[in-house]
Write a protein that holds these residues in place. Structure first.
Motif, PDB file in Angstrom:
ATOM      1  N   LEU A  26       0.829  -1.209   0.000  1.00  0.00           N
ATOM      2  CA  LEU A  26       0.000   0.000   0.000  1.00  0.00           C
ATOM      3  C   LEU A  26       0.863   1.259   0.000  1.00  0.00           C
ATOM      4  CD1 LEU A  26      -2.845  -1.025   2.478  1.00  0.00           C
ATOM      5  CD2 LEU A  26      -2.969  -0.867  -0.015  1.00  0.00           C
ATOM      6  N   LEU A  27       1.934   1.259   0.781  1.00  0.00           N
ATOM      7  CA  LEU A  27       2.809   2.437   0.823  1.00  0.00           C
ATOM      8  C   LEU A  27       3.518   2.663  -0.507  1.00  0.00           C
ATOM      9  CD1 LEU A  27       4.330   2.034   4.383  1.00  0.00           C
ATOM     10  CD2 LEU A  27       2.839   3.888   3.595  1.00  0.00           C
ATOM     11  N   VAL A  50      -8.588  -4.249   7.918  1.00  0.00           N
ATOM     12  CA  VAL A  50      -7.926  -3.107   7.300  1.00  0.00           C
ATOM     13  C   VAL A  50      -8.915  -1.955   7.322  1.00  0.00           C
ATOM     14  CG1 VAL A  50      -6.786  -2.215   5.237  1.00  0.00           C
ATOM     15  CG2 VAL A  50      -6.610  -4.653   5.798  1.00  0.00           C
ATOM     16  N   SER A  51      -8.464  -0.829   7.883  1.00  0.00           N
ATOM     17  CA  SER A  51      -9.319   0.355   7.991  1.00  0.00           C
ATOM     18  C   SER A  51      -8.665   1.526   7.286  1.00  0.00           C
ATOM     19  CB  SER A  51      -9.528   0.740   9.458  1.00  0.00           C
ATOM     20  OG  SER A  51     -10.087  -0.315  10.182  1.00  0.00           O
ATOM     21  N   LEU A  52      -9.494   2.347   6.676  1.00  0.00           N
ATOM     22  CA  LEU A  52      -9.051   3.609   6.095  1.00  0.00           C
ATOM     23  C   LEU A  52      -9.659   4.687   6.969  1.00  0.00           C
ATOM     24  CD1 LEU A  52      -7.535   4.963   3.737  1.00  0.00           C
ATOM     25  CD2 LEU A  52      -9.740   5.134   2.595  1.00  0.00           C
ATOM     26  N   ASN A  53      -8.791   5.449   7.660  1.00  0.00           N
ATOM     27  CA  ASN A  53      -9.230   6.312   8.758  1.00  0.00           C
ATOM     28  C   ASN A  53      -9.972   5.401   9.737  1.00  0.00           C
ATOM     29  OD1 ASN A  53      -7.876   8.499   7.718  1.00  0.00           O
ATOM     30  ND2 ASN A  53      -9.665   9.347   6.707  1.00  0.00           N
ATOM     31  N   ASP A  54     -11.220   5.608  10.002  1.00  0.00           N
ATOM     32  CA  ASP A  54     -11.921   4.725  10.948  1.00  0.00           C
ATOM     33  C   ASP A  54     -12.927   3.808  10.259  1.00  0.00           C
ATOM     34  OD1 ASP A  54     -10.574   5.608  13.231  1.00  0.00           O
ATOM     35  OD2 ASP A  54     -11.886   7.355  13.397  1.00  0.00           O
ATOM     36  N   GLN A  55     -12.907   3.755   8.942  1.00  0.00           N
ATOM     37  CA  GLN A  55     -13.845   2.931   8.177  1.00  0.00           C
ATOM     38  C   GLN A  55     -13.198   1.584   7.841  1.00  0.00           C
ATOM     39  OE1 GLN A  55     -14.887   4.615   4.382  1.00  0.00           O
ATOM     40  NE2 GLN A  55     -16.105   2.849   3.779  1.00  0.00           N
ATOM     41  N   ILE A  56     -13.817   0.487   8.305  1.00  0.00           N
ATOM     42  CA  ILE A  56     -13.290  -0.849   7.995  1.00  0.00           C
ATOM     43  C   ILE A  56     -13.572  -1.144   6.525  1.00  0.00           C
ATOM     44  CG2 ILE A  56     -13.467  -3.323   8.447  1.00  0.00           C
ATOM     45  CD1 ILE A  56     -14.205  -2.583  11.347  1.00  0.00           C
ATOM     46  N   ILE A  57     -12.501  -1.360   5.754  1.00  0.00           N
ATOM     47  CA  ILE A  57     -12.679  -1.660   4.330  1.00  0.00           C
ATOM     48  C   ILE A  57     -12.445  -3.135   4.034  1.00  0.00           C
ATOM     49  CG2 ILE A  57     -12.173   0.690   3.584  1.00  0.00           C
ATOM     50  CD1 ILE A  57      -9.370  -0.319   2.753  1.00  0.00           C
ATOM     51  N   GLN A  74      -7.362  -2.123  -4.833  1.00  0.00           N
ATOM     52  CA  GLN A  74      -8.542  -1.583  -5.508  1.00  0.00           C
ATOM     53  C   GLN A  74      -9.473  -0.897  -4.513  1.00  0.00           C
ATOM     54  OE1 GLN A  74      -9.929  -5.097  -7.549  1.00  0.00           O
ATOM     55  NE2 GLN A  74      -8.771  -4.612  -9.399  1.00  0.00           N
ATOM     56  N   ARG A  75      -9.666  -1.516  -3.344  1.00  0.00           N
ATOM     57  CA  ARG A  75     -10.553  -0.918  -2.337  1.00  0.00           C
ATOM     58  C   ARG A  75      -9.999   0.414  -1.834  1.00  0.00           C
ATOM     59  NH1 ARG A  75     -13.337  -5.656   1.359  1.00  0.00           N
ATOM     60  NH2 ARG A  75     -13.830  -7.070  -0.356  1.00  0.00           N
ATOM     61  N   VAL A  76      -8.693   0.462  -1.584  1.00  0.00           N
ATOM     62  CA  VAL A  76      -8.068   1.701  -1.121  1.00  0.00           C
ATOM     63  C   VAL A  76      -8.138   2.752  -2.225  1.00  0.00           C
ATOM     64  CG1 VAL A  76      -5.894   2.777  -0.419  1.00  0.00           C
ATOM     65  CG2 VAL A  76      -6.588   0.590   0.590  1.00  0.00           C
ATOM     66  N   ARG A  77      -7.772   2.381  -3.436  1.00  0.00           N
ATOM     67  CA  ARG A  77      -7.807   3.316  -4.566  1.00  0.00           C
ATOM     68  C   ARG A  77      -9.189   3.916  -4.756  1.00  0.00           C
ATOM     69  NH1 ARG A  77      -8.039   1.591 -10.034  1.00  0.00           N
ATOM     70  NH2 ARG A  77      -9.696   0.278  -9.230  1.00  0.00           N
ATOM     71  N   LEU A  79     -11.352   4.649  -2.725  1.00  0.00           N
ATOM     72  CA  LEU A  79     -11.680   5.634  -1.695  1.00  0.00           C
ATOM     73  C   LEU A  79     -10.735   6.837  -1.666  1.00  0.00           C
ATOM     74  CD1 LEU A  79     -12.548   3.106   1.144  1.00  0.00           C
ATOM     75  CD2 LEU A  79     -14.150   4.567  -0.089  1.00  0.00           C
ATOM     76  N   VAL A  80      -9.457   6.646  -1.998  1.00  0.00           N
ATOM     77  CA  VAL A  80      -8.505   7.753  -1.867  1.00  0.00           C
ATOM     78  C   VAL A  80      -8.159   8.447  -3.179  1.00  0.00           C
ATOM     79  CG1 VAL A  80      -7.473   6.790   0.227  1.00  0.00           C
ATOM     80  CG2 VAL A  80      -6.392   6.354  -1.962  1.00  0.00           C
ATOM     81  N   ASN A  81      -8.246   7.718  -4.295  1.00  0.00           N
ATOM     82  CA  ASN A  81      -7.880   8.295  -5.587  1.00  0.00           C
ATOM     83  C   ASN A  81      -8.543   7.490  -6.706  1.00  0.00           C
ATOM     84  OD1 ASN A  81      -6.685   9.465  -7.805  1.00  0.00           O
ATOM     85  ND2 ASN A  81      -4.588   9.317  -7.035  1.00  0.00           N
ATOM     86  N   PRO A  82      -9.873   7.641  -6.871  1.00  0.00           N
ATOM     87  CA  PRO A  82     -10.617   6.805  -7.820  1.00  0.00           C
ATOM     88  C   PRO A  82     -10.104   6.838  -9.258  1.00  0.00           C
ATOM     89  CG  PRO A  82     -12.131   8.032  -6.421  1.00  0.00           C
ATOM     90  CD  PRO A  82     -10.745   8.558  -6.151  1.00  0.00           C
ATOM     91  N   GLY A  83      -9.432   7.888  -9.662  1.00  0.00           N
ATOM     92  CA  GLY A  83      -8.934   7.981 -11.029  1.00  0.00           C
ATOM     93  C   GLY A  83      -7.588   7.311 -11.241  1.00  0.00           C
ATOM     94  N   LYS A  84      -6.972   6.836 -10.178  1.00  0.00           N
ATOM     95  CA  LYS A  84      -5.627   6.265 -10.254  1.00  0.00           C
ATOM     96  C   LYS A  84      -5.650   4.902 -10.940  1.00  0.00           C
ATOM     97  CE  LYS A  84      -1.689   5.094  -7.294  1.00  0.00           C
ATOM     98  NZ  LYS A  84      -0.757   6.168  -7.652  1.00  0.00           N
ATOM     99  N   SER A  85      -4.753   4.725 -11.894  1.00  0.00           N
ATOM    100  CA  SER A  85      -4.603   3.435 -12.555  1.00  0.00           C
ATOM    101  C   SER A  85      -3.711   2.544 -11.710  1.00  0.00           C
ATOM    102  CB  SER A  85      -3.978   3.600 -13.939  1.00  0.00           C
ATOM    103  OG  SER A  85      -3.643   2.340 -14.476  1.00  0.00           O
ATOM    104  N   LEU A  86      -4.107   1.295 -11.577  1.00  0.00           N
ATOM    105  CA  LEU A  86      -3.302   0.322 -10.856  1.00  0.00           C
ATOM    106  C   LEU A  86      -2.571  -0.608 -11.825  1.00  0.00           C
ATOM    107  CD1 LEU A  86      -5.710  -0.601  -7.919  1.00  0.00           C
ATOM    108  CD2 LEU A  86      -3.767   0.964  -7.891  1.00  0.00           C
ATOM    109  N   GLY A  87      -2.542  -0.222 -13.083  1.00  0.00           N
ATOM    110  CA  GLY A  87      -1.832  -1.021 -14.078  1.00  0.00           C
ATOM    111  C   GLY A  87      -2.382  -2.420 -14.197  1.00  0.00           C
ATOM    112  N   HIS A  88      -1.520  -3.424 -14.090  1.00  0.00           N
ATOM    113  CA  HIS A  88      -1.941  -4.813 -14.268  1.00  0.00           C
ATOM    114  C   HIS A  88      -2.946  -5.251 -13.196  1.00  0.00           C
ATOM    115  CE1 HIS A  88       1.306  -5.244 -11.323  1.00  0.00           C
ATOM    116  NE2 HIS A  88       0.715  -6.366 -10.953  1.00  0.00           N
TER     117      HIS A  88
END
Length: 95
Positions: A26-27, A50-57, A74-77, A79-88
């Motif tokens: 993730l980092l 796994v939580s993002l801020n206080d929301q369990i994802i 994909q779950r983190v993306r 919520l934090v940057n929906p337009g970000k490509s994760l490639g493969h």
């Protein structure tokens, strides 16, 4: 302020290495989108959340399995940057 991820894991189950690996992934992927990733030993046996801020994802007990790296990214993306490509990791598996 950038959101932070917390990975809560059961130390008695030996899940620290799994949590550390997920944190590293993730980092690496979200270095500009996250404030950090915290690893937190859980007092609840068998817990892996796994939580993002206080929301369990992701919750191993609720979801019935451990997250795959692709799924967690994909779950983190989403919520934090929906337009970000994760490639493969965004490609669908043909089956």
């Amino acid at each position: 302020m950038k959101p932070g991820v917390t990975i809560s894991y059961c130390p008695k189950c030996g899940w620290l290495l799994r949590a550390a690996y997920m944190a590293q992934e993730l980092l690496t992927t979200f270095e500009e989108d996250l404030s950090g990733v915290t690893l937190r030993p859980s007092e609840i046996a068998g817990s892996y959340q796994v939580s993002l801020n206080d929301q369990i994802i992701f919750d191993r007990k609720r979801d019935g399995h451990f997250p795959e790296v692709k799924e967690l990214k994909q779950r983190v993306r989403d919520l934090v940057n929906p337009g970000k490509s994760l490639g493969h990791a965004d490609r669908k598996v043909e089956g």
